[in-house]
Design an enzyme around this catalytic site. Structure first.
Site, PDB file in Angstrom:
ATOM      1  N   LYS A 103     -12.223   0.916  -1.206  1.00  0.00           N
ATOM      2  CA  LYS A 103     -11.219   1.530  -2.077  1.00  0.00           C
ATOM      3  C   LYS A 103     -11.779   1.564  -3.504  1.00  0.00           C
ATOM      4  CE  LYS A 103      -7.734   0.957   1.326  1.00  0.00           C
ATOM      5  NZ  LYS A 103      -6.951   0.030   2.117  1.00  0.00           N
TER       6      LYS A 103
ATOM      7  N   SER B  26       0.802  -1.229   0.000  1.00  0.00           N
ATOM      8  CA  SER B  26       0.000   0.000   0.000  1.00  0.00           C
ATOM      9  C   SER B  26       0.830   1.273   0.000  1.00  0.00           C
ATOM     10  CB  SER B  26      -0.977  -0.012   1.176  1.00  0.00           C
ATOM     11  OG  SER B  26      -0.287  -0.237   2.385  1.00  0.00           O
TER      12      SER B  26
ATOM     13  N   HIS C 253      -5.696  -3.192  -2.618  1.00  0.00           N
ATOM     14  CA  HIS C 253      -5.406  -2.230  -3.695  1.00  0.00           C
ATOM     15  C   HIS C 253      -5.418  -2.858  -5.083  1.00  0.00           C
ATOM     16  CE1 HIS C 253      -4.373   0.797  -0.692  1.00  0.00           C
ATOM     17  NE2 HIS C 253      -3.822  -0.198  -0.030  1.00  0.00           N
TER      18      HIS C 253
HETATM   19  C1  LIG Z   1      -6.933  -0.153   3.620  1.00  0.00           C
HETATM   20  C2  LIG Z   1      -6.289  -1.444   3.856  1.00  0.00           C
HETATM   21  C3  LIG Z   1      -6.815  -2.349   4.788  1.00  0.00           C
HETATM   22  C4  LIG Z   1      -7.947  -1.979   5.713  1.00  0.00           C
HETATM   23  O1  LIG Z   1      -9.159  -1.938   5.048  1.00  0.00           O
HETATM   24  P1  LIG Z   1     -10.341  -1.051   5.642  1.00  0.00           P
HETATM   25  O2  LIG Z   1     -11.546  -1.530   4.952  1.00  0.00           O
HETATM   26  O3  LIG Z   1      -9.986   0.366   5.333  1.00  0.00           O
HETATM   27  O4  LIG Z   1     -10.364  -1.303   7.127  1.00  0.00           O
HETATM   28  C5  LIG Z   1      -6.238  -3.602   4.887  1.00  0.00           C
HETATM   29  N1  LIG Z   1      -5.179  -3.938   4.134  1.00  0.00           N
HETATM   30  C6  LIG Z   1      -4.623  -3.080   3.260  1.00  0.00           C
HETATM   31  C7  LIG Z   1      -3.439  -3.518   2.456  1.00  0.00           C
HETATM   32  C8  LIG Z   1      -5.149  -1.800   3.099  1.00  0.00           C
HETATM   33  O5  LIG Z   1      -4.589  -0.951   2.258  1.00  0.00           O
END
Ligand SMILES: *Cc1c(COP(=O)(O)O)cnc(C)c1O
Length: 384
Positions: free
Chosen positions: A237, A178, A206
Site C-alpha cells: 500500500k 479499510s 493503511h
Molecule cells: C490490504 C489489507 C490486508 C492484506 O494485505 P495484502 O498484502 O494485500 O495481502 C490486510 N489487512 C488490511 C486491513 C488490508 O487493508
C-alpha cells in the site's frame, strides 16, 4: 450438468448487482491510469504516497534483479531467505520500534500466520466487527474461540474479556479500518489488554507510511509501546511494493517463525522486492512532504464535499468514504464519475454492512489540488 448449481448462484449474484468484475490497467499505478483502454483520473488505489512507480524504487528493483536474479526459489526456512530480506526485517523492526520483525509474502498471509501461531484451541480471539477479511479468516483458521464486538465498542469488549477465564486472549483489530477510514481506539484497547492480560494484534495496512512521525505508523501516531503489542503492516500500500511484516518482541517473532504455517509453507517473495522495499523505506521516511500533501488534500476534499446530499464518513486518513446507502445508487454514482473520466469504486455488501454502500475515495500524495477540485466538481454535478 455439474455446473448448473454454480451458474444459478452466479446468476443470483448478478441479479442482485453484486457480481465482482476486474478492469485491466495498462499503465503504472498512479493518479492517471489507462483502464480497459480509456484514460482516467484515479481515486481508487492504496498507493497513498505515490511510491508504486517512483523512479528510485524502480531503479532498486532493477539493481536487485541484477544482484539476486528473479525468483527466491524456496521458502525462507529452506534456502529462500536472502541478505536483502534479512536486512529489511531489521530495518522494519527498528522503524516501528520493535525488537524483531518477520517478513511475509502478503498481508493476508501475515494475518493468517500471526493469529494461528499465537492462538489455538482453548484460547480466545476478540475481533472488531469491521475488521479486514484476512483477520476474520485468520481467527476462523486458528480454531480459537471467536468473540466479535461491535465496531469500536470498548464496553462490549470489556464484558467479553471479563467473561473469558481460560486460555490465551488475543485482541485483533485494523488500526485504520479499510472501508471506513476511521481509527481503532488503540490506547483503550491496550489498556484493556493490561487489565485482562491479553495481547493486541494491530493490522496497520493503511497506517504504515501514512500516520505518525516519518510514517512510522499507528503506534507512533498514538505514542504506544508495550510488549503486548504485535504490530503487522503491509508493504503493497503506502510502501508501494508488495508483502507484509509482523514486528513484536523476539519471543513472539520466534514463535511465528516456528509455527506460522503461511510463513513456513510458502516460497519467499523475490529478494529484489526486499531490496526495493529498502529503497521505499528511505523515501517514505525522508519525503515528509508526501504526508503533508495528503493532509492538505484530505482537508480540501472534506471541505469541498460538505454540502453534498451524501455524507462523508468521520475519517482523517486518506480513505474518505462517501456514504450513499443503496447498492444501485452507489454503482450509478461510480458510473457517473467514470463517464466524467474519474475512477472511484463503489463498495457494496457483503464487504460493508447492508444499507451502507459507499464510494471509497482514496487520496494519494501524487494527487494535485486540481485533481481533487475536479472530483469535487464532478460530485456536485452528479448531485444536481
Ligand atoms: C490490504 C489489507 C490486508 C492484506 O494485505 P495484502 O498484502 O494485500 O495481502 C490486510 N489487512 C488490511 C486491513 C488490508 O487493508
Amino acid at each position: 450438468m455439474p455446473f448448473t448449481e454454480l451458474q444459478n448462484e452466479l446468476n443470483e449474484r448478478a441479479a442482485q448487482g453484486l457480481l465482482r468484475r476486474r478492469h485491466v490497467l495498462e499503465t503504472p499505478q498512479g493518479v492517471r491510469i489507462t483502464v480497459d483502454g480509456s484514460p482516467y483520473l484515479s481515486f481508487c488505489s492504496n498507493d497513498y504516497l505515490g511510491l508504486a512507480n517512483h523512479p528510485q524504487l524502480m531503479a532498486a528493483l532493477q539493481a536487485g534483479a541484477r544482484r539476486y536474479g528473479v525468483g527466491a526459489g524456496a521458502s525462507h526456512l529452506v534456502s529462500g531467505h536472502f541478505a536483502a530480506h534479512h536486512q529489511l526485517e531489521s530495518e522494519l523492526a527498528a522503524f516501528v520500534n520493535k525488537p524483531a520483525a518477520l517478513l511475509f509474502s502478503a498481508g493476508y498471509l501475515a494475518n493468517l500466520g500471526a493469529v494461528q501461531a499465537l492462538a489455538g484451541r482453548g484460547d480466545a480471539v476478540f475481533a472488531d466487527r469491521f475488521n479486514h477479511a484476512s483477520l476474520n479468516d485468520a481467527m476462523l483458521l486458528s480454531r480459537a474461540e471467536i468473540k466479535r464486538y461491535r465496531h469500536n465498542d470498548m464496553a462490549q469488549l470489556a464484558q467479553l474479556l471479563e467473561q473469558t477465564k481460560s486460555g490465551r486472549k488475543l485482541i485483533i483489530t485494523d488500526a485504520v479500518f479499510s472501508m471506513d477510514g476511521d481509527l481503532a481506539l488503540l490506547p483503550e484497547l491496550l489498556a484493556l489488554c493490561e487489565k485482562y492480560n491479553a495481547w493486541l494484534l494491530v493490522d496497520d495496512a493503511h497506517g504504515f507510511g501514512v500516520l505518525g512521525a516519518e510514517g512510522r505508523g499507528s503506534l507512533a501516531h498514538f505514542g504506544l509501546d508495550s510488549p503486548r503489542l504485535i504490530y503487522m503492516a503491509t508493504l503493497g500500500k503506502a510502501a508501494g511494493v508488495s508483502g507484509a511484516f509482523v514486528a513484536a518482541e523476539k519471543i513472539a517473532i520466534e514463535t511465528l517463525l516456528q509455527h506460522a504455517r503461511s510463513y513456513i509453507y510458502t516460497t519467499a517473495s523475490p529478494p529484489a522486492l526486499a531490496g526495493t522495499l529498502l529503497a521505499s523505506l528511505n523515501v517514505l521516511r525522508e519525503e515528509e512532504w508526501r504526508r503533508g500533501q495528503l493532509r492538505k488534500l484530505i482537508a480540501q476534499l472534506r471541505a469541498g464535499l460538505a454540502a453534498l446530499p451524501w455524507q462523508l464518513m468521520p475519517s482523517q486518513t486518506p480513505i474518505q468514504p462517501l456514504l450513499v446507502g443503496g447498492n444501485e445508487q452507489a454503482v450509478a454514482l461510480s458510473e457517473g464519475l467514470r463517464a466524467r473520466g474519474i475512477w472511484v469504486p463503489a463498495i457494496r455488501p457483503p464487504t460493508v454492512p447492508q444499507g451502507t454502500a459507499r464510494l471509497r475515495i482514496s487520496l494519494s500524495a501524487a494527487h494535485s489540488e486540481q485533481d481533487v477540485a475536479q472530483l469535487i466538481g464532478a460530485l456536485h454535478e452528479l448531485a444536481r
